[in-house]
Scaffold this motif. Sequence first.
Motif, PDB file in Angstrom:
ATOM      1  N   ARG A   7     -21.052  -6.155 -11.295  1.00 51.82           N
ATOM      2  CA  ARG A   7     -21.413  -5.249 -12.383  1.00 51.82           C
ATOM      3  C   ARG A   7     -22.919  -5.308 -12.609  1.00 51.82           C
ATOM      4  O   ARG A   7     -23.479  -6.376 -12.826  1.00 51.82           O
ATOM      5  CB  ARG A   7     -20.678  -5.665 -13.651  1.00 51.82           C
ATOM      6  N   LEU A   8     -23.594  -4.159 -12.513  1.00 54.77           N
ATOM      7  CA  LEU A   8     -25.020  -4.100 -12.806  1.00 54.77           C
ATOM      8  C   LEU A   8     -25.205  -4.026 -14.314  1.00 54.77           C
ATOM      9  O   LEU A   8     -24.663  -3.136 -14.979  1.00 54.77           O
ATOM     10  CB  LEU A   8     -25.655  -2.886 -12.132  1.00 54.77           C
ATOM     11  N   LEU A   9     -25.969  -4.964 -14.846  1.00 52.40           N
ATOM     12  CA  LEU A   9     -26.097  -5.091 -16.297  1.00 52.40           C
ATOM     13  C   LEU A   9     -27.359  -4.409 -16.812  1.00 52.40           C
ATOM     14  O   LEU A   9     -28.438  -4.539 -16.221  1.00 52.40           O
ATOM     15  CB  LEU A   9     -26.138  -6.568 -16.694  1.00 52.40           C
ATOM     16  N   ASN A  10     -27.203  -3.701 -17.916  1.00 52.61           N
ATOM     17  CA  ASN A  10     -28.342  -3.175 -18.666  1.00 52.61           C
ATOM     18  C   ASN A  10     -28.424  -3.948 -19.970  1.00 52.61           C
ATOM     19  O   ASN A  10     -27.464  -3.966 -20.753  1.00 52.61           O
ATOM     20  CB  ASN A  10     -28.157  -1.679 -18.938  1.00 52.61           C
ATOM     21  N   ILE A  11     -29.556  -4.596 -20.185  1.00 58.95           N
ATOM     22  CA  ILE A  11     -29.736  -5.471 -21.343  1.00 58.95           C
ATOM     23  C   ILE A  11     -30.716  -4.833 -22.320  1.00 58.95           C
ATOM     24  O   ILE A  11     -31.793  -4.355 -21.920  1.00 58.95           O
ATOM     25  CB  ILE A  11     -30.249  -6.860 -20.910  1.00 58.95           C
ATOM     26  N   GLU A  51     -36.893 -14.030 -23.602  1.00 58.66           N
ATOM     27  CA  GLU A  51     -36.920 -15.049 -22.547  1.00 58.66           C
ATOM     28  C   GLU A  51     -35.547 -15.199 -21.902  1.00 58.66           C
ATOM     29  O   GLU A  51     -35.433 -15.293 -20.675  1.00 58.66           O
ATOM     30  CB  GLU A  51     -37.375 -16.379 -23.134  1.00 58.66           C
ATOM     31  N   GLU A  52     -34.492 -15.182 -22.713  1.00 62.57           N
ATOM     32  CA  GLU A  52     -33.147 -15.353 -22.161  1.00 62.57           C
ATOM     33  C   GLU A  52     -32.759 -14.163 -21.287  1.00 62.57           C
ATOM     34  O   GLU A  52     -32.117 -14.334 -20.247  1.00 62.57           O
ATOM     35  CB  GLU A  52     -32.127 -15.544 -23.281  1.00 62.57           C
ATOM     36  N   ALA A  53     -33.160 -12.963 -21.691  1.00 65.41           N
ATOM     37  CA  ALA A  53     -32.870 -11.788 -20.866  1.00 65.41           C
ATOM     38  C   ALA A  53     -33.548 -11.908 -19.504  1.00 65.41           C
ATOM     39  O   ALA A  53     -32.946 -11.610 -18.466  1.00 65.41           O
ATOM     40  CB  ALA A  53     -33.332 -10.524 -21.580  1.00 65.41           C
ATOM     41  N   VAL A  54     -34.795 -12.365 -19.506  1.00 68.60           N
ATOM     42  CA  VAL A  54     -35.522 -12.531 -18.244  1.00 68.60           C
ATOM     43  C   VAL A  54     -34.895 -13.633 -17.399  1.00 68.60           C
ATOM     44  O   VAL A  54     -34.761 -13.506 -16.177  1.00 68.60           O
ATOM     45  CB  VAL A  54     -37.010 -12.832 -18.527  1.00 68.60           C
ATOM     46  N   ARG A  59     -31.450 -15.662 -12.835  1.00 66.12           N
ATOM     47  CA  ARG A  59     -30.252 -16.372 -12.368  1.00 66.12           C
ATOM     48  C   ARG A  59     -29.295 -15.438 -11.632  1.00 66.12           C
ATOM     49  O   ARG A  59     -28.695 -15.819 -10.624  1.00 66.12           O
ATOM     50  CB  ARG A  59     -29.528 -17.023 -13.552  1.00 66.12           C
ATOM     51  N   LEU A  60     -29.147 -14.231 -12.152  1.00 66.00           N
ATOM     52  CA  LEU A  60     -28.167 -13.295 -11.591  1.00 66.00           C
ATOM     53  C   LEU A  60     -28.746 -12.401 -10.506  1.00 66.00           C
ATOM     54  O   LEU A  60     -28.020 -11.595  -9.910  1.00 66.00           O
ATOM     55  CB  LEU A  60     -27.590 -12.419 -12.715  1.00 66.00           C
ATOM     56  N   LYS A  61     -30.045 -12.520 -10.265  1.00 64.29           N
ATOM     57  CA  LYS A  61     -30.727 -11.736  -9.229  1.00 64.29           C
ATOM     58  C   LYS A  61     -30.553 -10.240  -9.452  1.00 64.29           C
ATOM     59  O   LYS A  61     -30.889  -9.728 -10.498  1.00 64.29           O
ATOM     60  CB  LYS A  61     -30.229 -12.150  -7.836  1.00 64.29           C
ATOM     61  N   ASP A  62     -29.993  -9.548  -8.463  1.00 61.06           N
ATOM     62  CA  ASP A  62     -29.902  -8.087  -8.515  1.00 61.06           C
ATOM     63  C   ASP A  62     -28.826  -7.566  -9.458  1.00 61.06           C
ATOM     64  O   ASP A  62     -28.654  -6.355  -9.592  1.00 61.06           O
ATOM     65  CB  ASP A  62     -29.632  -7.532  -7.106  1.00 61.06           C
ATOM     66  N   ALA A  63     -28.090  -8.468 -10.102  1.00 59.21           N
ATOM     67  CA  ALA A  63     -27.015  -8.014 -10.977  1.00 59.21           C
ATOM     68  C   ALA A  63     -27.522  -7.430 -12.288  1.00 59.21           C
ATOM     69  O   ALA A  63     -26.798  -6.721 -12.975  1.00 59.21           O
ATOM     70  CB  ALA A  63     -26.049  -9.161 -11.274  1.00 59.21           C
ATOM     71  N   VAL A  64     -28.764  -7.752 -12.661  1.00 55.65           N
ATOM     72  CA  VAL A  64     -29.362  -7.177 -13.869  1.00 55.65           C
ATOM     73  C   VAL A  64     -30.206  -5.980 -13.464  1.00 55.65           C
ATOM     74  O   VAL A  64     -31.186  -6.113 -12.746  1.00 55.65           O
ATOM     75  CB  VAL A  64     -30.213  -8.214 -14.626  1.00 55.65           C
ATOM     76  N   LYS A  65     -29.800  -4.819 -13.912  1.00 55.36           N
ATOM     77  CA  LYS A  65     -30.483  -3.587 -13.514  1.00 55.36           C
ATOM     78  C   LYS A  65     -31.724  -3.328 -14.348  1.00 55.36           C
ATOM     79  O   LYS A  65     -32.768  -2.925 -13.823  1.00 55.36           O
ATOM     80  CB  LYS A  65     -29.523  -2.405 -13.631  1.00 55.36           C
ATOM     81  N   GLU A 161     -23.890 -17.773 -20.275  1.00 51.96           N
ATOM     82  CA  GLU A 161     -23.550 -17.601 -18.861  1.00 51.96           C
ATOM     83  C   GLU A 161     -22.734 -16.321 -18.715  1.00 51.96           C
ATOM     84  O   GLU A 161     -21.794 -16.098 -19.489  1.00 51.96           O
ATOM     85  CB  GLU A 161     -22.750 -18.796 -18.339  1.00 51.96           C
ATOM     86  N   ILE A 162     -23.089 -15.495 -17.722  1.00 46.73           N
ATOM     87  CA  ILE A 162     -22.406 -14.220 -17.522  1.00 46.73           C
ATOM     88  C   ILE A 162     -21.776 -14.187 -16.142  1.00 46.73           C
ATOM     89  O   ILE A 162     -22.442 -14.460 -15.144  1.00 46.73           O
ATOM     90  CB  ILE A 162     -23.377 -13.030 -17.688  1.00 46.73           C
ATOM     91  N   ASP A 163     -20.489 -13.869 -16.114  1.00 43.77           N
ATOM     92  CA  ASP A 163     -19.775 -13.646 -14.859  1.00 43.77           C
ATOM     93  C   ASP A 163     -19.706 -12.136 -14.665  1.00 43.77           C
ATOM     94  O   ASP A 163     -18.902 -11.447 -15.297  1.00 43.77           O
ATOM     95  CB  ASP A 163     -18.372 -14.253 -14.931  1.00 43.77           C
ATOM     96  N   THR A 164     -20.559 -11.611 -13.806  1.00 39.60           N
ATOM     97  CA  THR A 164     -20.654 -10.158 -13.643  1.00 39.60           C
ATOM     98  C   THR A 164     -19.424  -9.571 -12.954  1.00 39.60           C
ATOM     99  O   THR A 164     -19.114  -8.392 -13.149  1.00 39.60           O
ATOM    100  CB  THR A 164     -21.916  -9.793 -12.845  1.00 39.60           C
TER     101      THR A 164
END
Length: 268
Positions: A7-11, A51-54, A59-65, A161-164
């Motif tokens: 899942r690609l995440l938008n924060i 900072e946590e978003a970054v 940590r999740l690499k490409d999973a955060v869009k 911790e996020i499990d995408t």
Amino acid sequence: MRPSAVRLLNILVPVKRSVDFAVKIRVNPEQTGIDLNVKHSMNPFDEIAVEEAVRLRERLKDAVKSIKVVTIGPPKAGETLRTALAMGADSAIHVEIPDGAPLPEPLAVAKTLRALIARQKEGVDVVIMGKQAIDDDAGQTGQMLAGLMDWAQATFASKVEIDTQKKVVNVTREIDGGLEELKCRLPVVITTDLRLNEPRYASLPNIMKAKKKSIEKLSPVDLGVDLAPRLETLKVTEPPKRVGGGKVANVDELLAKLKEAGITGKPA
């Protein structure tokens, strides 16, 4: 190829321009509030949220869009957004209000964020925000937003911790008895506590890059929200100054002093 299950995440990270934490607060001469002609900076709890978003992206690499920051405030609040962009956010939204206008109350902020989320074409999966602002100490906006959106919420987070793949967030939070672990489904609203992380300093190259990142400007009218305060502040005064104490030789002298001060005790 990226696995389709990821899942690609938008924060979205709301931030607030507040009086700097190191400034000694003083009441203004009109006694309508505090003196705002002092140094301002990003609310410390919001720095932790950025900072946590970054760190989640690291940590999740490409999973955060995308990581988008938003603020509601006067023109100078744009400086706060630039700080967040220099820390690693991708883009920003500035809901601009006039100089001197009262800052919106928590419910108005939550309604504004709800309207902003509805405008995002790619959607929002995670809202990370400070648990409170150090100016009003209300600590209500995150909970109100979760209620308005009917989303899961995890407040006072000390670990995220996020499990995408499973679209699940595990949040550890501090409570009086120790630690509590929450498991929430996306989308979710998370509010940050002090022990979650220590925000990084923005490097000079990132500060320069932040100047080129986009900041979308909107008004409350664009979002169809009313930021008019629902509460009226009648008067603001400083607490009375503490007076020095004194020593007494015995209980009789203590009782005499109490009587002089007009303090008399009655048996329960």
